[in-house]
Design an enzyme around this catalytic site. Structure first.
Site, PDB file in Angstrom:
ATOM      1  N   GLU A 113       0.836  -1.210   0.000  1.00 24.47           N
ATOM      2  CA  GLU A 113       0.000   0.000   0.000  1.00 24.47           C
ATOM      3  C   GLU A 113       0.872   1.261   0.000  1.00 24.47           C
ATOM      4  O   GLU A 113       0.554   2.247  -0.664  1.00 24.47           O
ATOM      5  CB  GLU A 113      -0.959  -0.022   1.201  1.00 24.47           C
ATOM      6  CG  GLU A 113      -2.038  -1.090   1.035  1.00 24.47           C
ATOM      7  CD  GLU A 113      -2.921  -1.262   2.256  1.00 24.47           C
ATOM      8  OE1 GLU A 113      -2.381  -1.515   3.343  1.00 24.47           O
ATOM      9  OE2 GLU A 113      -4.152  -1.119   2.122  1.00 24.47           O
TER      10      GLU A 113
ATOM     11  N   GLU B  55      -3.906  -9.695   3.195  1.00 29.42           N
ATOM     12  CA  GLU B  55      -4.677  -9.431   4.425  1.00 29.42           C
ATOM     13  C   GLU B  55      -5.789 -10.445   4.676  1.00 29.42           C
ATOM     14  O   GLU B  55      -6.069 -10.779   5.827  1.00 29.42           O
ATOM     15  CB  GLU B  55      -5.270  -8.013   4.388  1.00 29.42           C
ATOM     16  CG  GLU B  55      -4.269  -6.909   4.731  1.00 29.42           C
ATOM     17  CD  GLU B  55      -3.497  -6.395   3.526  1.00 29.42           C
ATOM     18  OE1 GLU B  55      -3.448  -7.096   2.490  1.00 29.42           O
ATOM     19  OE2 GLU B  55      -2.917  -5.294   3.609  1.00 29.42           O
TER      20      GLU B  55
HETATM   21  N1  3HC Z   1       4.013  -7.807  11.752  1.00 28.13           N
HETATM   22  C1  3HC Z   1       4.678  -8.246  12.834  1.00 28.13           C
HETATM   23  N2  3HC Z   1       5.563  -9.267  12.819  1.00 28.13           N
HETATM   24  C2  3HC Z   1       5.771  -9.857  11.648  1.00 28.13           C
HETATM   25  C3  3HC Z   1       5.111  -9.461  10.465  1.00 28.13           C
HETATM   26  C4  3HC Z   1       4.194  -8.384  10.547  1.00 28.13           C
HETATM   27  N3  3HC Z   1       3.527  -7.928   9.475  1.00 28.13           N
HETATM   28  N4  3HC Z   1       5.522 -10.243   9.453  1.00 28.13           N
HETATM   29  C5  3HC Z   1       6.411 -11.093   9.971  1.00 28.13           C
HETATM   30  N5  3HC Z   1       6.570 -10.866  11.297  1.00 28.13           N
HETATM   31  C6  3HC Z   1       7.492 -11.552  12.215  1.00 28.13           C
HETATM   32  C7  3HC Z   1       7.153 -13.024  12.401  1.00 28.13           C
HETATM   33  O1  3HC Z   1       6.212 -13.194  13.423  1.00 28.13           O
HETATM   34  C8  3HC Z   1       8.498 -13.622  12.752  1.00 28.13           C
HETATM   35  O2  3HC Z   1       8.732 -13.339  14.103  1.00 28.13           O
HETATM   36  P1  3HC Z   1       9.609 -14.320  15.025  1.00 28.13           P
HETATM   37  O3  3HC Z   1      10.963 -14.336  14.411  1.00 28.13           O
HETATM   38  O4  3HC Z   1       9.531 -13.698  16.358  1.00 28.13           O
HETATM   39  O5  3HC Z   1       8.923 -15.647  14.952  1.00 28.13           O
HETATM   40  C9  3HC Z   1       9.478 -12.776  11.931  1.00 28.13           C
HETATM   41  O6  3HC Z   1       8.765 -11.580  11.603  1.00 28.13           O
HETATM   42  C10 3HC Z   1       9.933 -13.432  10.656  1.00 28.13           C
HETATM   43  O7  3HC Z   1       8.783 -13.852   9.924  1.00 28.13           O
HETATM   44  P2  3HC Z   1       8.837 -15.133   8.980  1.00 28.13           P
HETATM   45  O8  3HC Z   1       9.375 -16.284   9.725  1.00 28.13           O
HETATM   46  O9  3HC Z   1       7.503 -15.250   8.349  1.00 28.13           O
HETATM   47  O10 3HC Z   1       9.954 -14.641   7.930  1.00 28.13           O
HETATM   48  P3  3HC Z   1      10.123 -15.006   6.416  1.00 28.13           P
HETATM   49  O11 3HC Z   1      11.391 -14.389   6.018  1.00 28.13           O
HETATM   50  O12 3HC Z   1       9.893 -16.452   6.190  1.00 28.13           O
HETATM   51  O13 3HC Z   1       8.923 -14.244   5.649  1.00 28.13           O
HETATM   52  C11 3HC Z   1       7.442 -12.413   5.182  1.00 28.13           C
HETATM   53  C12 3HC Z   1       8.862 -12.865   5.630  1.00 28.13           C
HETATM   54  C13 3HC Z   1       7.221 -12.887   3.745  1.00 28.13           C
HETATM   55  C14 3HC Z   1       7.379 -10.924   5.275  1.00 28.13           C
HETATM   56  C15 3HC Z   1       6.414 -13.104   6.103  1.00 28.13           C
HETATM   57  O14 3HC Z   1       6.781 -12.842   7.444  1.00 28.13           O
HETATM   58  C16 3HC Z   1       5.003 -12.628   5.943  1.00 28.13           C
HETATM   59  O15 3HC Z   1       4.297 -13.108   5.078  1.00 28.13           O
HETATM   60  N6  3HC Z   1       4.550 -11.700   6.817  1.00 28.13           N
HETATM   61  C17 3HC Z   1       3.198 -11.242   6.881  1.00 28.13           C
HETATM   62  C18 3HC Z   1       2.800 -10.437   5.701  1.00 28.13           C
HETATM   63  C19 3HC Z   1       1.402  -9.901   5.904  1.00 28.13           C
HETATM   64  O16 3HC Z   1       0.457 -10.630   6.107  1.00 28.13           O
HETATM   65  N7  3HC Z   1       1.275  -8.581   5.831  1.00 28.13           N
HETATM   66  C20 3HC Z   1      -0.001  -7.952   5.985  1.00 28.13           C
HETATM   67  C21 3HC Z   1      -0.120  -7.447   7.369  1.00 28.13           C
HETATM   68  S1  3HC Z   1      -1.680  -6.748   7.682  1.00 28.13           S
HETATM   69  C22 3HC Z   1      -1.594  -5.228   6.953  1.00 28.13           C
HETATM   70  O17 3HC Z   1      -0.601  -4.883   6.382  1.00 28.13           O
HETATM   71  C23 3HC Z   1      -2.800  -4.382   7.109  1.00 28.13           C
HETATM   72  C24 3HC Z   1      -2.735  -3.161   6.280  1.00 28.13           C
HETATM   73  O18 3HC Z   1      -3.528  -3.334   5.134  1.00 28.13           O
HETATM   74  C25 3HC Z   1      -3.223  -1.961   7.031  1.00 28.13           C
END
Ligand code: 3HC
Length: 655
Positions: free
Chosen positions: A110, A130
């Site tokens: 975004e 999301e």
């Molecule tokens: N917020 C907080 N913590 C997060 C996070 C996030 N968005 N994304 C990842 N983390 C944390 C994980 O919990 C993990 O923590 P830990 O080491 O304490 O267990 C650490 O970051 C590493 O995460 P991964 O093991 O998943 O790391 P990868 O390198 O395998 O993957 C990634 C990285 C592709 C970024 C994956 O973490 C991911 O898919 N994250 C979520 C993406 C997501 O869903 N984003 C949308 C969020 S909601 C949003 O943005 C709302 C908006 O529209 C307003």
């Protein structure tokens, strides 16, 4: 070049009059309060400073921005909110570009969508996932993406939470270019040629018009996969809205929906699952243990399970040696594995080069001695203690001393198998779920004598196989089948107490299971469990409550769907309630003088959840499961428990 700092997580440097702003909020550069405040300060600086002609946003490390900070959800909001930061980017009087160096997900994409230009590294991943967290994008994604790529494509991405490559993002028109080695330099060069007068704001574009059928099809496809979850339908509604509504109104409706969903039970459950998945497979004390190097995976048995494991291992990049009992069986095994790979080609999940590469790493033989080359051997033979023990004793004489031996048993005690071998410390359990090349769940069984580096290797292997590993201690049925047994037992008690199979199945399906328990029984066939019950009969405690109805069904030749009759009847192939079964149930109740009681759907679900959660507590207190969330993941990924209810431990806790 002079360095500037706007918050703990936001720094910047001026290069050729372009302010390069770096987001450094490990591990994934999530948009925490400190990041948002720092970005706002950097934008203020860029606006005011005469030295700054334009801005480039980029991320430190492997991520651009991993999204909003999910850990902040459920806490009081802290200013500035993300939509304010994003509006500020779009409205800045100077050009802003995103240099997308890695994951740009959710709020991260975004942010990028509000920039005036976007360049991505070839390895970048982009998406608005999301819905997987039970929410919709909350900072403009549903309104800006369709303006850029059209309604149908935006629905496809947002309502499915699909994550795409930089190349696909370029084809769709989300990014302006994919840059090779010099992303930052290329983005600076690009933004320098963008004049402030010709800034393209995504928010002011109109949504391209397209055929209504294409939009309806994208929506219907996404809804079909949504399994009753709210977020995908809401995402579709919001994306459609973008075409007919001014930006500010659309943004307000998106934000309202985002907040409502964010605070819902469904989103809380899916957030729980998100963090549960990240915690799974972490074992206290194992952090500093280096896994052994695995290049060649031996698989004994190439039947249904073994061939699936072989495909998973080939997909993971390993060399695979499959072993069968005869040359003929080996040929069949090879054909079975090649057949699964062919299917992947037919469905577009694998290309011809990928197929060729995998087949070049595969050998299936009747010569067990070839396993001398294996770094790990996984057995997938008949689930019989003598068969497995003798196999491992034989393997002891063939494989290297450092080769790991993994048993894929579902019910046998791997400690007994291990203790019959020369090196019990190299034995570990790998309980795959069928079909093994598709199902994500893998129970990694930590046996009594499993060496720490053997366990660490099994976990590393699981990750490379693309699996979700959950560590289980040794108990009959490990985590999954222990909980499933408790669930099944309780369902049969309820049948005896007054519920009918279809009442339980309807309650479960309404709750979110893809299929009710008794329908699943019929589909799988009743005879294997019957044979097991007959074997266990002698050791069953005489005072233990035992429901005979399933035995009676089998005695009457009702073995499930394939025999046309089981817990239901299938006269025309379709499942029907069978009065004969109802009569058998009533007879069994009468024999025990049970006065049947009526159960509401909620009572049925509550009793089943409690049975699962109680069994889960037993596993936790016995050290079989390390955390409640592991149990939730096993039931969600192995047994059809609805993810949007968070798993049995989470759901029982919320009640
Ligand atoms: N917020 C907080 N913590 C997060 C996070 C996030 N968005 N994304 C990842 N983390 C944390 C994980 O919990 C993990 O923590 P830990 O080491 O304490 O267990 C650490 O970051 C590493 O995460 P991964 O093991 O998943 O790391 P990868 O390198 O395998 O993957 C990634 C990285 C592709 C970024 C994956 O973490 C991911 O898919 N994250 C979520 C993406 C997501 O869903 N984003 C949308 C969020 S909601 C949003 O943005 C709302 C908006 O529209 C307003």
């Amino acid at each position: 070049m002079s360095a500037l700092r706007f918050s703990d997580t936001i720094s910047a440097a001026l290069t050729e009059a372009i302010l390069v702003v770096t987001i450094d909020n490990a591990p994934v550069n999530a948009l925490s309060a400190n990041v948002r405040a720092g970005l706002m300060a950097a934008l203020d600086h860029a606006e005011k400073s005469e030295d700054v002609a334009g801005v480039v946003l980029t991320g430190a490390g492997n991520s651009f921005i991993g999204g909003a900070d999910i850990k902040e959800f459920g806490k009081p909001p802290v200013e500035p909110l993300l939509p304010e930061v994003i509006s500020r980017i779009e409205a800045l009087g100077k050009p802003v570009a995103a240099a997308i160096n890695g994951a740009a997900l959710g709020g991260g994409l975004e942010v990028a969508l509000a920039c005036h230009r976007r360049l991505a590294a070839p390895t970048a991943k982009l998406g608005l996932p999301e819905v997987k967290l039970g929410i919709v994008p909350g900072a403009g994604g549903t309104q800006r993406l369709p303006r850029l790529i059209g309604t149908a494509a935006a629905i496809d991405l947002i309502a499915n939470g699909r994550i795409i490559s930089a190349t696909e993002a370029k084809t769709l028109g989300i990014v302006d270019g994919v840059s090779g080695d010099a992303l930052l330099a290329d983005t600076i060069a690009d933004i320098k040629t963008t004049s402030a007068a010709s800034l393209r704001c995504t928010g002011v574009l109109s949504v391209p018009s397209e055929a209504l059928e294409a939009i309806d099809k994208a929506a219907a496809d996404a809804l079909r996969k949504a399994r009753g979850q709210r977020a995908p339908a809401e995402a579709i509604r919001l994306v459609r809205l973008a075409a007919t509504t001014p930006l500010q109104e659309g943004l307000a409706e998106e934000r309202r929906t985002f907040i409502e969903l964010r605070d819902s039970e469904e989103a809380a459950a899916l957030r729980h699952v998100f963090f549960a998945e990240r915690a799974a497979g972490k074992v206290e004390g194992l952090e500093a243990i280096a896994p052994r190097k695995i290049e060649t995976v031996g698989i004994v048995g190439t039947g249904l399970m073994g061939s699936g494991i072989a495909v998973a291992a080939l997909n993971g990049g390993y060399r695979v040696i499959g072993v069968e009992q005869s040359a003929q069986a080996a040929e069949k095994g090879r054909d079975r594995i090649a057949g699964l790979l062919d299917k992947a080609v037919q469905t577009g999940r694998l290309d011809a080069a990928g197929l060729e590469d995998r087949l070049s790493r595969l050998a299936v033989t009747a010569d067990m001695q070839q396993l001398a080359e294996a770094d790990i051997v996984i057995e997938a033979v008949f689930d019989d203690l003598t068969v497995k023990t003798e196999l491992f004793q034989h393997l002891d004489t063939i494989v290297r001393a450092d080769t790991i031996l993994a048993t894929n048993t579902s019910y046998l005690d791997p400690n007994v198998i291990a203790s019959a071998t020369q090196r019990p410390e190299r034995i570990v359990g790998l309980h795959f779920f069928s079909p093994a090349h598709i199902m994500r769940l893998l129970e990694v069984v930590n046996c009594k004598q499993t060496a720490p580096d053997v366990l660490a290797t099994a976990l590393a292997l699981a990750k490379r196989l693309g699996k979700l590993p959950v560590v289980s201690g040794v108990t009959e049925g490990f985590i999954g089948n222990s909980i499933f047994s408790a669930y099944r037992r309780e369902a049969e008690y309820m049948i005896e107490d007054g519920a009918l199979p279809h009442e339980i199945d309807v309650a479960l399906e309404t709750y979110g299971f893809p299929m009710g328990l008794f329908a699943v029984y019929d589909m799988a066939g009743l005879e294997i469990a019957w044979a097991r019950r007959k074997r266990q009969a002698a050791s069953r405690h005489p005072t233990e409550r035992y429901v005979v109805i399933a035995d009676r069904l089998c005695e009457a030749g009702r073995f499930g769907q394939k025999s046309g009759r089981g817990w239901y009847a299938y006269p025309d192939g379709k499942r029907r309630i069978d009065p004969e079964v109802t009569a058998m149930i009533e007879a069994a109740r009468a024999e025990k003088n049970i006065a049947p009681k009526h159960f509401t759907a909620d009572e049925i679900v509550a009793r089943l959840l409690k049975a699962m959660a109680d069994e889960g507590e037993t596993l936790l207190s016995g050290g079989i499961a390390a955390r409640a969330s592991d149990i939730d993941l096993v039931m969600i990924n192995g047994y059809g428990f609805p993810a949007n209810k968070g798993g049995p431990m989470f759901a029982a806790g919320r009640r």
